[in-house]
Structure formats: structure tokens, C-alpha cells
Design a protein around this motif. Sequence first.
Motif, mmCIF file in Angstrom:
data_model
loop_
_atom_site.group_PDB
_atom_site.id
_atom_site.type_symbol
_atom_site.label_atom_id
_atom_site.label_comp_id
_atom_site.label_asym_id
_atom_site.label_seq_id
_atom_site.Cartn_x
_atom_site.Cartn_y
_atom_site.Cartn_z
ATOM 1 N N LEU A 44 1.079 -1.061 0.181
ATOM 2 C CA LEU A 44 -0.313 -0.167 0.263
ATOM 3 C C LEU A 44 0.949 1.327 0.097
ATOM 4 C CD1 LEU A 44 -3.080 -0.291 2.286
ATOM 5 C CD2 LEU A 44 -3.078 0.453 0.096
ATOM 6 N N GLN A 45 2.047 1.743 0.799
ATOM 7 C CA GLN A 45 3.288 2.273 0.987
ATOM 8 C C GLN A 45 3.561 3.264 -0.620
ATOM 9 O OE1 GLN A 45 6.275 1.695 3.001
ATOM 10 N NE2 GLN A 45 5.573 1.190 5.055
ATOM 11 N N GLY A 46 3.261 2.266 -1.678
ATOM 12 C CA GLY A 46 3.508 1.864 -3.105
ATOM 13 C C GLY A 46 2.993 3.167 -3.446
ATOM 14 N N MET A 47 1.411 2.944 -3.337
ATOM 15 C CA MET A 47 0.977 4.043 -3.597
ATOM 16 C C MET A 47 1.139 5.481 -3.003
ATOM 17 S SD MET A 47 -3.117 2.943 -3.610
ATOM 18 C CE MET A 47 -3.946 1.540 -4.707
ATOM 19 N N HIS A 48 1.296 5.606 -1.999
ATOM 20 C CA HIS A 48 2.484 6.733 -1.998
ATOM 21 C C HIS A 48 3.699 7.569 -2.885
ATOM 22 C CE1 HIS A 48 -0.489 7.345 1.716
ATOM 23 N NE2 HIS A 48 0.011 5.739 2.149
ATOM 24 N N ALA A 49 4.123 6.419 -2.867
ATOM 25 C CA ALA A 49 5.354 6.681 -3.277
ATOM 26 C C ALA A 49 5.067 7.176 -5.136
ATOM 27 C CB ALA A 49 6.643 5.647 -3.589
ATOM 28 N N GLU A 50 3.654 6.219 -5.334
ATOM 29 C CA GLU A 50 3.945 6.597 -6.829
ATOM 30 C C GLU A 50 3.585 8.450 -7.148
ATOM 31 O OE1 GLU A 50 3.846 5.458 -9.711
ATOM 32 O OE2 GLU A 50 2.597 7.167 -10.662
ATOM 33 N N GLY A 51 2.145 8.729 -6.351
ATOM 34 C CA GLY A 51 1.709 9.939 -6.410
ATOM 35 C C GLY A 51 2.702 10.540 -5.838
ATOM 36 N N GLY A 91 8.243 -3.883 -5.046
ATOM 37 C CA GLY A 91 6.652 -4.065 -5.566
ATOM 38 C C GLY A 91 6.534 -2.711 -6.678
ATOM 39 N N ASN A 92 6.453 -1.978 -6.597
ATOM 40 C CA ASN A 92 6.404 -0.892 -7.409
ATOM 41 C C ASN A 92 6.663 -1.201 -8.755
ATOM 42 O OD1 ASN A 92 5.864 0.302 -5.132
ATOM 43 N ND2 ASN A 92 5.595 2.219 -6.033
ATOM 44 N N VAL A 93 8.678 -1.136 -8.695
ATOM 45 C CA VAL A 93 9.032 -1.586 -9.756
ATOM 46 C C VAL A 93 7.768 -3.229 -10.478
ATOM 47 C CG1 VAL A 93 11.656 -2.165 -10.966
ATOM 48 C CG2 VAL A 93 11.365 -1.437 -8.775
ATOM 49 N N ALA A 95 5.688 -4.109 -10.503
ATOM 50 C CA ALA A 95 3.620 -3.790 -11.417
ATOM 51 C C ALA A 95 3.997 -2.508 -12.022
ATOM 52 C CB ALA A 95 3.574 -3.236 -9.831
ATOM 53 N N LEU A 96 4.936 -1.775 -12.271
ATOM 54 C CA LEU A 96 5.264 -0.822 -12.987
ATOM 55 C C LEU A 96 5.665 -1.652 -14.881
ATOM 56 C CD1 LEU A 96 5.667 2.613 -11.505
ATOM 57 C CD2 LEU A 96 3.795 2.147 -12.680
ATOM 58 N N VAL A 97 6.851 -2.494 -14.638
ATOM 59 C CA VAL A 97 7.057 -2.757 -15.714
ATOM 60 C C VAL A 97 8.196 -3.946 -15.139
ATOM 61 C CG1 VAL A 97 8.659 -0.622 -16.265
ATOM 62 C CG2 VAL A 97 9.400 -1.475 -14.735
ATOM 63 N N ASP A 122 5.372 -14.399 0.702
ATOM 64 C CA ASP A 122 3.966 -14.104 0.400
ATOM 65 C C ASP A 122 4.036 -12.945 -0.695
ATOM 66 O OD1 ASP A 122 2.961 -16.067 1.380
ATOM 67 O OD2 ASP A 122 1.301 -14.746 1.507
ATOM 68 N N ARG A 123 4.614 -12.199 -0.437
ATOM 69 C CA ARG A 123 4.694 -11.112 -1.864
ATOM 70 C C ARG A 123 6.198 -11.383 -2.938
ATOM 71 N NH1 ARG A 123 6.258 -6.075 -0.079
ATOM 72 N NH2 ARG A 123 5.949 -4.633 -2.157
ATOM 73 N N ILE A 124 7.583 -11.520 -1.680
ATOM 74 C CA ILE A 124 8.680 -12.013 -2.907
ATOM 75 C C ILE A 124 8.267 -13.220 -3.620
ATOM 76 C CG2 ILE A 124 11.124 -14.159 -2.522
ATOM 77 C CD1 ILE A 124 11.092 -11.560 -0.876
ATOM 78 N N VAL A 209 16.878 10.956 -13.894
ATOM 79 C CA VAL A 209 15.670 11.599 -12.610
ATOM 80 C C VAL A 209 14.982 11.609 -14.569
ATOM 81 C CG1 VAL A 209 15.180 13.129 -12.335
ATOM 82 C CG2 VAL A 209 16.866 12.860 -12.016
ATOM 83 N N ASP A 210 13.815 10.370 -14.578
ATOM 84 C CA ASP A 210 13.156 9.716 -15.175
ATOM 85 C C ASP A 210 11.819 9.220 -14.566
ATOM 86 O OD1 ASP A 210 11.879 9.971 -17.838
ATOM 87 O OD2 ASP A 210 13.415 8.918 -18.990
ATOM 88 N N ASN A 211 10.525 8.837 -15.335
ATOM 89 C CA ASN A 211 9.491 7.668 -14.793
ATOM 90 C C ASN A 211 10.553 6.642 -15.376
ATOM 91 O OD1 ASN A 211 7.247 6.299 -14.688
ATOM 92 N ND2 ASN A 211 6.387 8.216 -14.898
HETATM 93 O O1 PTJ Z 1 8.095 -3.295 -2.256
HETATM 94 P P1 PTJ Z 1 8.760 -2.254 -0.701
HETATM 95 O O2 PTJ Z 1 7.917 -3.475 0.327
HETATM 96 O O3 PTJ Z 1 9.553 -2.753 -1.213
HETATM 97 O O4 PTJ Z 1 8.220 -0.852 -0.183
HETATM 98 C C1 PTJ Z 1 9.228 0.121 -1.995
HETATM 99 C C2 PTJ Z 1 8.631 1.132 -0.965
HETATM 100 C C3 PTJ Z 1 7.069 1.706 -1.259
HETATM 101 C C4 PTJ Z 1 8.574 1.765 0.579
HETATM 102 C C5 PTJ Z 1 9.421 1.963 -1.686
HETATM 103 O O5 PTJ Z 1 9.555 2.054 -2.857
HETATM 104 C C6 PTJ Z 1 9.810 3.094 -1.173
HETATM 105 O O6 PTJ Z 1 10.656 3.235 -0.103
HETATM 106 O O7 PTJ Z 1 9.554 4.437 -1.822
HETATM 107 P P2 PTJ Z 1 9.145 5.993 -1.354
HETATM 108 O O8 PTJ Z 1 10.574 6.431 -0.093
HETATM 109 O O9 PTJ Z 1 8.461 6.750 -1.756
HETATM 110 O O10 PTJ Z 1 10.749 6.417 -2.520
HETATM 111 C C7 PTJ Z 1 10.215 6.039 -3.991
HETATM 112 C C8 PTJ Z 1 10.402 7.289 -4.622
HETATM 113 O O11 PTJ Z 1 10.517 6.419 -6.275
HETATM 114 C C9 PTJ Z 1 10.226 8.569 -4.246
HETATM 115 O O12 PTJ Z 1 11.108 9.947 -4.964
HETATM 116 C C10 PTJ Z 1 9.633 9.459 -6.799
HETATM 117 O O13 PTJ Z 1 9.681 10.636 -7.104
HETATM 118 C C11 PTJ Z 1 10.165 7.480 -6.860
HETATM 119 N N1 PTJ Z 1 9.230 7.129 -7.664
HETATM 120 C C12 PTJ Z 1 7.851 7.141 -7.529
HETATM 121 N N2 PTJ Z 1 7.266 6.474 -8.477
HETATM 122 C C13 PTJ Z 1 8.107 7.072 -9.915
HETATM 123 C C14 PTJ Z 1 9.462 7.163 -9.073
HETATM 124 N N3 PTJ Z 1 9.884 7.006 -10.099
HETATM 125 C C15 PTJ Z 1 10.646 6.996 -11.687
HETATM 126 N N4 PTJ Z 1 9.330 6.759 -11.944
HETATM 127 C C16 PTJ Z 1 8.019 6.275 -11.000
HETATM 128 N N5 PTJ Z 1 7.347 6.264 -11.678
#
Ligand code: PTJ
Length: 259
Positions: A44-51, A91-93, A95-97, A122-124, A209-211
Motif C-alpha cells: 500500500l505504501q507503494g501508492m504513496h511512492a507513486e503519488g 513492489g512498485n517496479v 507492478a510498473l515494468v 508471500d510478496r517475494i 531522473v525519469d519515470n
Molecule cells: O515494495 P516495497 O515493500 O520494497 O516498498 C517500496 C516502497 C514504497 C517502500 C519504496 O518504493 C519507497 O521507499 O518509496 P519512497 O520512499 O516513496 O521512494 C520512492 C521514490 O521513487 C520517490 O522519490 C518517488 O518520487 C520515486 N518514484 C515514484 N514513482 C516513480 C518514481 N521514480 C521513477 N518512476 C516512477 N514511476
Amino acid sequence: MSDYDSVSADVETEEEIPEDHPRYQDLLTRHRIEAGVEKGITHLQGMHAEGRGSAFDYLLGEETIPSADEAERAAAAHLLLADRPVLSINGNVAALVPGEMAALADAVDADLEVNLFNRTPDRIEAIAEHLREHGADDVKGLEADARIPNLDHERSKVDADGIYAADVVLVPLEDGDRAEALDEMGKTEIVIDLNPLSRSPQVADVPIVDNIIRAVPTITEHARDLADADEATLRAIVEDFDRERALEAAEERIRSGEL
Ligand code: PTJ
């Protein structure tokens, strides 16, 4: 209401998102993260990271700026020169790519290793399976038989023949102390992060520094272009790359909106 207004985040498949929508990439990444959470891949924290990422991407104009493209070329050269390159997956990587990471691993002969902040068996397993479904041959990170020194959370758990032994590591989408700890281990780090001020790009040898949805296919393209380049050519690309300039160019673009 226009067609654009009617596109909501609860589309069932990504094919429903119109490619000519002005915020197409944002809708696509948001959809993939939601699908990742539903599949048990993304935390769920991945959603904040995405935001957070999405806000920076908006300010970058949702495009690969020239300094990022240069960094992506330098990343390809580093990966091709490496003896033991590893691409780290959270988890974000995943899902995304997932397919794009498998393709990059194939192009530069790297290993993929799952490494999670919120680590559960389970997640691994779900992430490893998801990567295999997207073309990955072999996925590391399940053994976790070594530890990154000076790091006291779950991200320290790595494979002895994976990240622990790697000379070049791609570290995408994490703001954290693991990047600093890997740096202290003497590894060459390539970081993908939309926030140039985040700690990971600040310590990276190659901050991109890119998506990630644009960055990974571009690194693969450069790697394929450079596949027949000799060592001197690759070393020259690595040496010509200026990490400080890349970070400054990205910050300047974000602050001013201008190239
Ligand atoms: O999957 P887990 O359990 O390992 O959890 C992963 C978390 C969410 C904890 C991890 O990704 C994290 O620490 O997130 P942060 O601290 O929010 O850092 C993520 C960084 O990636 C932030 O600086 C965002 O600006 C950046 N970011 C988010 N989405 C993208 C991105 N950079 C490039 N492309 C994106 N799509």
C-alpha cells in the motif's frame, strides 16, 4: 462531460485508457500500481511512492529530458561493462515494468533480484512469479543468505551470489539508506528516481531522473545500440557522464519548467 473526463482510475484493464489522453502515462502508472496492490505485489505504501513520483513527473513535463537520456546511455554502458550486474526489484517496479526489466536483464546479461522494504514470503514469491510470467528466466532474492552491512531493516537481506556480489546495481524507486549502504560497499549504483533531491539519486554514480516506465525501455534501447561497441567506447561514455550536471539539469527543469 468529455471522453477524457470519463476516464477514471477504476478502469479494469489498461487497454481502456485512451493513449491520446493528455495524462495517459500518469493514468497508466496509477492503474498498474492499483493492479499491483490487488495482486499482492505492491505494498500500500507503494501508492504513496507513486503519488510522489507522479507530482515530479508532472513538473518534468512527463517526458525524458535530455540529461536523463544521457544518464540512460551511461547506465547502459555501465551495465554492459559490468562483471556481475544486478537489477533490484521492489513492489512498485514489479507492478510498473516487469516485462521491461526482464528485457533489460536479457540485453545486458544481468540478474533480477527481488528486494523489499516490506518483506514477506508471500510478496517475494508473488513478485518472482509475476516476473517469470513476464519473461524473466531466473529471479534472485528468495535465498537471502547474505546481509548488506550497516543496514538494519529488511532491505539488507540479499542473495550472496546476487546483490551482495554485484559490481553494478540498478536501484529504482526507493528513497533510502540502502542506496547509501550499497555505495559504502563500493558498488556502482544506477538509480532511477523522479525526485532528484531524494537520497538515492544523490549518492548514485548514475542518477536517472525519469519515470521508470520511460527509463527502462530507453536503457535497453541504448544497450542494444551499444551491444557491439568496444570496451574503450563504453568506458568513454561512462567517463564523460557528469552526475552533478544531470542532477542540476533535472532540478532546474522541475523548478523552472524550462530546459
Ligand atoms: O515494495 P516495497 O515493500 O520494497 O516498498 C517500496 C516502497 C514504497 C517502500 C519504496 O518504493 C519507497 O521507499 O518509496 P519512497 O520512499 O516513496 O521512494 C520512492 C521514490 O521513487 C520517490 O522519490 C518517488 O518520487 C520515486 N518514484 C515514484 N514513482 C516513480 C518514481 N521514480 C521513477 N518512476 C516512477 N514511476
